[in-house]
Write an enzyme that holds these catalytic residues in place. Structure first.
Site: not given
Ligand code: ARG
Length: 457
Positions: A156, A277, A283, A290
């Protein structure tokens, strides 16, 4: 280009219709398989005396010259051609004359495209299988270096029980091994040679299908000419196997994305495998993972696409089936491209063992082991479970972890506790104790890695 079938027609094909009908821009990638299929067919036609031997030789030489010319750029395909099969036949006849016109004896484009696609897919799936082997080898290497790297295991997405990074990544080795098995199944079932099915009704010529099959490396010939030209199950199976590879890659990617976040801090990607970024200077984004996760969607799309193209199609060949290729090619390209970057991304990432251990120390992931300690002393498991739960509640109220409690605090909850509880809830001991087959104990995982490495040779 006027079409090979133009005899029956009194008009040229409308140019928009020609563009709509043509598959050349995507099936040209099967040129090598088309030529190999035609070479085998011509050899068989000559060997069986269906065409003169010298015509057979001219055809074979002509086809090999076309192949070399396409590869060195001295021959280009006329973009107005209907498909790769007719384009090569037209080129052949232009170059060698009448002998070229004998090539299509006892053959149809329907059995021709069926054999070409099987050969193309066979090569491509072997390539992907090799890439999966490389990925599994990389996972084993990383696991071997992290047999004692304790981390929290999750259910979970909540910290659950202690495990190791080795144990966690070897789960993916199992998934990719199953994927290899699925590719092998698919390859075995598609190892059937359809040439000789003709348009759908076989042929009256005394062809030798066994000879063509063995020249092309197939171990069987199709047993029904209608099925021979219209079976595309192998495309569906391949897309399904490719979809499962992407599903597994997407889950692994998701894990990498999470574990690279500052909230987890378990992994750090190499600078060569992450991006920045345009606005936020701090970043470091896991774009590769992704994108792999995102590209899963288009591979699933190919699977649904081919299933839908084939649904309800009457026997035998229907032009709808030309729509089998683009989705398949895209799925093959996408999986190959993903594996090409995923494996080295894994190879170059850094495992932050300290952060994993720190996370494992929080979250009471040794609460099961604390209960097991009492159970092994004869306390019924449910009572032990309740005692351990009370300890966790107590720890939360005073901001401690289980191993920070004094023996008095343990005994205040249950008199069965003694000094032995400390080594029993030590995280590495908790992991080492799970030596059941499949468990995270370092020696168990080391054996698992040995087995997997032996399997992939
Ligand atoms: N380009 C066609 C395909 O990909 C080849 C077979 C065409 N056969 C036909 N009878 N039109 O399916």
């Amino acid at each position: 280009m006027s079409n090979l079938w133009s005899g029956r027609f009194s008009k040229e094909l409308d140019s928009a219709v020609n563009d709509f009908n043509s598959s050349l821009h995507f099936d040209r990638r099967m040129y090598a398989q088309d030529i190999a299929g035609s070479v085998a067919h011509a050899k068989m036609l000559a060997a069986t005396g269906i065409i003169p031997a010298e015509d057979g030789e001219k055809i074979v030489q002509g086809l090999l010259d076309i192949k070399a010319g396409l590869e060195d750029g001295s021959i280009t395909l006329d973009p107005s051609g209907e498909d790769i099969h007719m384009s090569i036949e037209v080129l052949l006849t232009e170059r060698i004359g009448d002998a070229g016109k004998r090539l299509h004896t006892a053959r149809s484009r329907n059995d021709q495209v069926a054999v070409d696609l099987r050969m193309y897919l066979r090569d491509a799936l072997h390539g992907i299988d090799g890439q999966l082997t490389g990925l599994v080898a990389q996972i084993c290497k990383q696991a071997r270096a992290n047999l004692e790297t304790v981390m929290p295991g999750y259910t979970h997405l909540q910290r659950a029980q202690p495990t190791t990074y080795a144990h966690a990544v070897m789960a993916y080795a199992e998934m990719f091994l199953r994927d290899k098995g699925r590719l092998a199944d698919c390859l075995r079932r598609m190892d059937v040679m359809p040439l000789g099915s003709g348009a759908m009704g076989g042929t009256t010529y005394p062809i030798d299908r066994g000879m063509t099959a063995s020249l092309l490396g197939f171990s069987a010939v199709s047993r029904n000419s209608i099925d021979g030209v219209s079976d595309r199950d192998f495309v569906v199976e391949a897309c399904a196997a490719l979809s499962l590879i992407m599903m597994h890659l997407s889950r692994f990617s998701e894990e990498i994305i999470l574990w690279c976040s500052s909230e987890f801090g378990f992994l750090e990607l190499d600078d060569a495998y992450s991006t920045g970024s345009s606005i936020m200077p701090q970043k470091k984004n896991p774009d590769i993972a992704e994108l792999v996760r995102g590209k899963t969607g288009r591979v699933y799309g190919s699977l649904v696409g081919i299933l839908t193209v084939m649904k309800g199609l009457p026997q035998a060949y229907n032009k709808d089936m030309q729509e089998d290729k683009e989705g398949l090619f895209d799925a093959l390209d996408t999986v190959a491209q993903c594996l090409h970057v995923f494996t080295p991304m894994l190879d170059t990432l850094t495992v932050n063992k300290q952060n994993m251990l720190r996370a494992a120390q929080k979250g009471f992931i040794n609460a099961t082991d604390c209960a097991d300690f009492l159970t092994k002393k004869g306390v019924p498991f449910r009572d032990a479970y309740t005692a351990s739960g009370k300890l966790v509640r107590y720890c939360i109220s005073c901001g401690k972890t289980l191993d920070e409690l004094s023996l008095d605090e343990f005994r205040a909850v249950h008199p069965g506790f003694d000094e032995g509880v400390y080594p029993a809830i030590d995280l590495l001991a908790c992991v080492a104790g799970r030596s059941v087959t499949g468990g995270p104990a370092p020696q168990t995982v080391a054996r698992h890695i040995d087995e997997v490495e032996a399997l992939i040779g």
